[in-house]
Scaffold this motif. Sequence first.
Motif, PDB file in Angstrom:
ATOM      1  N   MET A  78       0.825  -1.199   0.000  1.00  0.00           N
ATOM      2  CA  MET A  78       0.000   0.000   0.000  1.00  0.00           C
ATOM      3  C   MET A  78       0.865   1.258   0.000  1.00  0.00           C
ATOM      4  SD  MET A  78      -2.594   1.244   3.030  1.00  0.00           S
ATOM      5  CE  MET A  78      -1.173   1.342   4.140  1.00  0.00           C
ATOM      6  N   ALA A  79       1.872   1.294   0.852  1.00  0.00           N
ATOM      7  CA  ALA A  79       2.735   2.469   0.955  1.00  0.00           C
ATOM      8  C   ALA A  79       3.470   2.736  -0.355  1.00  0.00           C
ATOM      9  CB  ALA A  79       3.734   2.291   2.098  1.00  0.00           C
ATOM     10  N   GLU A  80       3.853   1.675  -1.045  1.00  0.00           N
ATOM     11  CA  GLU A  80       4.573   1.848  -2.314  1.00  0.00           C
ATOM     12  C   GLU A  80       3.736   2.599  -3.336  1.00  0.00           C
ATOM     13  OE1 GLU A  80       6.911  -0.830  -5.711  1.00  0.00           O
ATOM     14  OE2 GLU A  80       5.679  -1.825  -4.182  1.00  0.00           O
ATOM     15  N   VAL A  81       2.465   2.228  -3.489  1.00  0.00           N
ATOM     16  CA  VAL A  81       1.643   2.911  -4.491  1.00  0.00           C
ATOM     17  C   VAL A  81       1.248   4.311  -4.020  1.00  0.00           C
ATOM     18  CG1 VAL A  81       0.811   0.730  -5.446  1.00  0.00           C
ATOM     19  CG2 VAL A  81      -0.575   1.930  -3.751  1.00  0.00           C
ATOM     20  N   MET A  82       1.057   4.501  -2.721  1.00  0.00           N
ATOM     21  CA  MET A  82       0.776   5.843  -2.232  1.00  0.00           C
ATOM     22  C   MET A  82       1.925   6.790  -2.516  1.00  0.00           C
ATOM     23  SD  MET A  82      -1.158   5.019   1.381  1.00  0.00           S
ATOM     24  CE  MET A  82      -0.951   6.724   1.955  1.00  0.00           C
ATOM     25  N   GLU A  83       3.132   6.370  -2.195  1.00  0.00           N
ATOM     26  CA  GLU A  83       4.293   7.222  -2.425  1.00  0.00           C
ATOM     27  C   GLU A  83       4.526   7.475  -3.913  1.00  0.00           C
ATOM     28  OE1 GLU A  83       6.493   8.859  -0.243  1.00  0.00           O
ATOM     29  OE2 GLU A  83       4.809   8.443   1.090  1.00  0.00           O
ATOM     30  N   LYS A  84       4.264   6.485  -4.724  1.00  0.00           N
ATOM     31  CA  LYS A  84       4.457   6.616  -6.167  1.00  0.00           C
ATOM     32  C   LYS A  84       3.630   7.759  -6.734  1.00  0.00           C
ATOM     33  CE  LYS A  84       3.885   3.863 -10.410  1.00  0.00           C
ATOM     34  NZ  LYS A  84       3.493   2.516 -10.923  1.00  0.00           N
ATOM     35  N   HIS A  85       2.454   8.002  -6.144  1.00  0.00           N
ATOM     36  CA  HIS A  85       1.553   9.021  -6.681  1.00  0.00           C
ATOM     37  C   HIS A  85       1.435  10.249  -5.778  1.00  0.00           C
ATOM     38  CE1 HIS A  85       0.478   6.357  -9.938  1.00  0.00           C
ATOM     39  NE2 HIS A  85       0.346   5.382  -9.058  1.00  0.00           N
ATOM     40  N   GLY A  86       2.310  10.365  -4.790  1.00  0.00           N
ATOM     41  CA  GLY A  86       2.407  11.598  -4.006  1.00  0.00           C
ATOM     42  C   GLY A  86       1.450  11.720  -2.846  1.00  0.00           C
ATOM     43  N   PHE A  87       0.988  10.594  -2.295  1.00  0.00           N
ATOM     44  CA  PHE A  87       0.055  10.618  -1.175  1.00  0.00           C
ATOM     45  C   PHE A  87       0.777  10.248   0.119  1.00  0.00           C
ATOM     46  CE2 PHE A  87      -2.617  10.317  -4.824  1.00  0.00           C
ATOM     47  CZ  PHE A  87      -3.827  10.892  -4.474  1.00  0.00           C
ATOM     48  N   LYS A  88       0.770  11.172   1.079  1.00  0.00           N
ATOM     49  CA  LYS A  88       1.333  10.915   2.397  1.00  0.00           C
ATOM     50  C   LYS A  88       0.229  10.414   3.333  1.00  0.00           C
ATOM     51  CE  LYS A  88       5.473  12.328   1.369  1.00  0.00           C
ATOM     52  NZ  LYS A  88       6.589  11.353   1.291  1.00  0.00           N
ATOM     53  N   GLY A  89       0.515   9.377   4.072  1.00  0.00           N
ATOM     54  CA  GLY A  89      -0.494   8.827   4.958  1.00  0.00           C
ATOM     55  C   GLY A  89      -0.688   9.654   6.212  1.00  0.00           C
ATOM     56  N   SER A  90      -1.909   9.648   6.709  1.00  0.00           N
ATOM     57  CA  SER A  90      -2.240  10.143   8.047  1.00  0.00           C
ATOM     58  C   SER A  90      -2.697   8.915   8.819  1.00  0.00           C
ATOM     59  CB  SER A  90      -3.358  11.193   7.990  1.00  0.00           C
ATOM     60  OG  SER A  90      -2.985  12.284   7.181  1.00  0.00           O
ATOM     61  N   VAL A  91      -1.823   8.421   9.671  1.00  0.00           N
ATOM     62  CA  VAL A  91      -1.948   7.075  10.212  1.00  0.00           C
ATOM     63  C   VAL A  91      -2.825   7.046  11.450  1.00  0.00           C
ATOM     64  CG1 VAL A  91      -0.709   5.143  11.240  1.00  0.00           C
ATOM     65  CG2 VAL A  91       0.283   6.372   9.298  1.00  0.00           C
ATOM     66  N   SER A  92      -3.869   6.245  11.367  1.00  0.00           N
ATOM     67  CA  SER A  92      -4.674   5.890  12.532  1.00  0.00           C
ATOM     68  C   SER A  92      -3.967   4.713  13.197  1.00  0.00           C
ATOM     69  CB  SER A  92      -6.086   5.517  12.071  1.00  0.00           C
ATOM     70  OG  SER A  92      -6.825   4.986  13.133  1.00  0.00           O
ATOM     71  N   LEU A  93      -3.257   4.992  14.276  1.00  0.00           N
ATOM     72  CA  LEU A  93      -2.272   4.055  14.816  1.00  0.00           C
ATOM     73  C   LEU A  93      -2.723   3.386  16.108  1.00  0.00           C
ATOM     74  CD1 LEU A  93       0.704   2.973  14.622  1.00  0.00           C
ATOM     75  CD2 LEU A  93       1.318   4.884  16.148  1.00  0.00           C
ATOM     76  N   SER A  94      -2.746   2.067  16.111  1.00  0.00           N
ATOM     77  CA  SER A  94      -2.766   1.335  17.381  1.00  0.00           C
ATOM     78  C   SER A  94      -1.369   1.467  17.967  1.00  0.00           C
ATOM     79  CB  SER A  94      -3.090  -0.144  17.151  1.00  0.00           C
ATOM     80  OG  SER A  94      -4.371  -0.331  16.627  1.00  0.00           O
ATOM     81  N   VAL A  95      -1.217   2.279  19.010  1.00  0.00           N
ATOM     82  CA  VAL A  95       0.128   2.690  19.403  1.00  0.00           C
ATOM     83  C   VAL A  95       0.976   1.535  19.919  1.00  0.00           C
ATOM     84  CG1 VAL A  95      -0.658   5.050  19.811  1.00  0.00           C
ATOM     85  CG2 VAL A  95      -0.480   3.459  21.732  1.00  0.00           C
ATOM     86  N   ALA A  96       0.358   0.401  20.309  1.00  0.00           N
ATOM     87  CA  ALA A  96       1.146  -0.770  20.690  1.00  0.00           C
ATOM     88  C   ALA A  96       1.978  -1.289  19.530  1.00  0.00           C
ATOM     89  CB  ALA A  96       0.237  -1.873  21.217  1.00  0.00           C
ATOM     90  N   LEU A  97       1.625  -0.906  18.302  1.00  0.00           N
ATOM     91  CA  LEU A  97       2.413  -1.317  17.148  1.00  0.00           C
ATOM     92  C   LEU A  97       3.855  -0.796  17.264  1.00  0.00           C
ATOM     93  CD1 LEU A  97       1.725  -2.876  14.469  1.00  0.00           C
ATOM     94  CD2 LEU A  97       1.701  -0.642  13.357  1.00  0.00           C
ATOM     95  N   CYS A  98       4.035   0.312  17.974  1.00  0.00           N
ATOM     96  CA  CYS A  98       5.386   0.863  18.159  1.00  0.00           C
ATOM     97  C   CYS A  98       6.302  -0.128  18.861  1.00  0.00           C
ATOM     98  CB  CYS A  98       5.327   2.166  18.954  1.00  0.00           C
ATOM     99  SG  CYS A  98       4.446   3.513  18.139  1.00  0.00           S
ATOM    100  N   GLN A  99       5.747  -0.966  19.732  1.00  0.00           N
ATOM    101  CA  GLN A  99       6.530  -1.995  20.390  1.00  0.00           C
ATOM    102  C   GLN A  99       6.489  -3.333  19.650  1.00  0.00           C
ATOM    103  OE1 GLN A  99       4.272  -0.144  22.609  1.00  0.00           O
ATOM    104  NE2 GLN A  99       5.978   1.258  23.018  1.00  0.00           N
ATOM    105  N   HIS A 100       5.320  -3.698  19.141  1.00  0.00           N
ATOM    106  CA  HIS A 100       5.188  -5.016  18.513  1.00  0.00           C
ATOM    107  C   HIS A 100       5.870  -5.085  17.147  1.00  0.00           C
ATOM    108  CE1 HIS A 100       2.495  -6.930  21.421  1.00  0.00           C
ATOM    109  NE2 HIS A 100       1.893  -5.766  21.537  1.00  0.00           N
ATOM    110  N   HIS A 101       5.689  -4.049  16.325  1.00  0.00           N
ATOM    111  CA  HIS A 101       6.280  -4.029  14.981  1.00  0.00           C
ATOM    112  C   HIS A 101       6.883  -2.653  14.712  1.00  0.00           C
ATOM    113  CE1 HIS A 101       4.819  -7.975  14.060  1.00  0.00           C
ATOM    114  NE2 HIS A 101       3.552  -7.624  14.164  1.00  0.00           N
TER     115      HIS A 101
END
Length: 309
Positions: A78-101
């Motif tokens: 997903m990130a690859e195609v977003m960046e290819k066309h100039g779209f920056k994500g606004s991430v709805s983040l489960s903040v535990a992801l910072c530790q898990h992944h």
Amino acid sequence: MREGEKDPGLYDFRPWRDRAKIEWPDGKSVAVWVSPNLEYYEIDPPANPQRKSWPKPHPDIVPYGHRDYANRIGHWRMAEVMEKHGFKGSVSLSVALCQHHPDVVAHANGLDWEFFSHGIYNTRYSYGMDEAQERAIIEDSIRTVRDATGQTIKGWLAPALTHTPRTLDLIAEYGMSYTCDLYHDDQPGPVHVKQGRLISMPYSIEVNDHYGFFVYNMSPREYADTLIRQYERLAAEGERSGTVMCIPLHSYLIGQPHRIGPFEEVLKHIAADGRAWITRSGDIADHFLANDYYDQAAADAARYAEPQA
């Protein structure tokens, strides 16, 4: 208002036909932001008495594994195609992801994506929380994202869209400028809170890929066509007063090999059209607040306020 009916008073009534004009940068008519939900789901979460995390008894490996595809494969595609066309994500983040992944979070941060909080886990809900517990979740979110990315979160989307009556007041108290939890408009607008200024950021349930594929049973091409029709209408109406289009995504869905191609065609269409301010949610909030649109919206609403008894 009829006797016995109570309006929660979260925001005021403002009809679309008679609003002060919002102008986006460079004369664009519609602000477009993409919201990847980078989430962490527990395979055997603590039970919440008001809602089950999984429909089957825990541990339920099928939905867990389906969602884990996001962080292993789907996010990167997903990130690859977003960046290819100039779209920056606004991430709805489960903040535990910072530790898990942490690699996923570091990758998104390296792309200059914005982060806002979607709670700690998407398998733990706000239902039944007392104020101390809810404050702890908010403080944990602010601290964890700052430590992992250097960013201070500006926005909030409640975990699994679950709330308490105090949620909006609390996030405003902690300095956030927007909530994505009110699905009632195609423009930002003021939210009534006890202190500070909080705005509602348009976040679409209707074109959320979860609804598209799980609820409306769309094919990938039907979903892509829906996004393009959503964009075309909002871009046209935005000539009158700037609109907002949010594309909420879950990479375990949109990042599947059979879905990513039609979605990329949507990004190409929007990027080539010329009417879109392709941006991030926090930038929309900053622009809205810096250009007095908050006060203009409040003035619009005052004209429609019910007379006081």
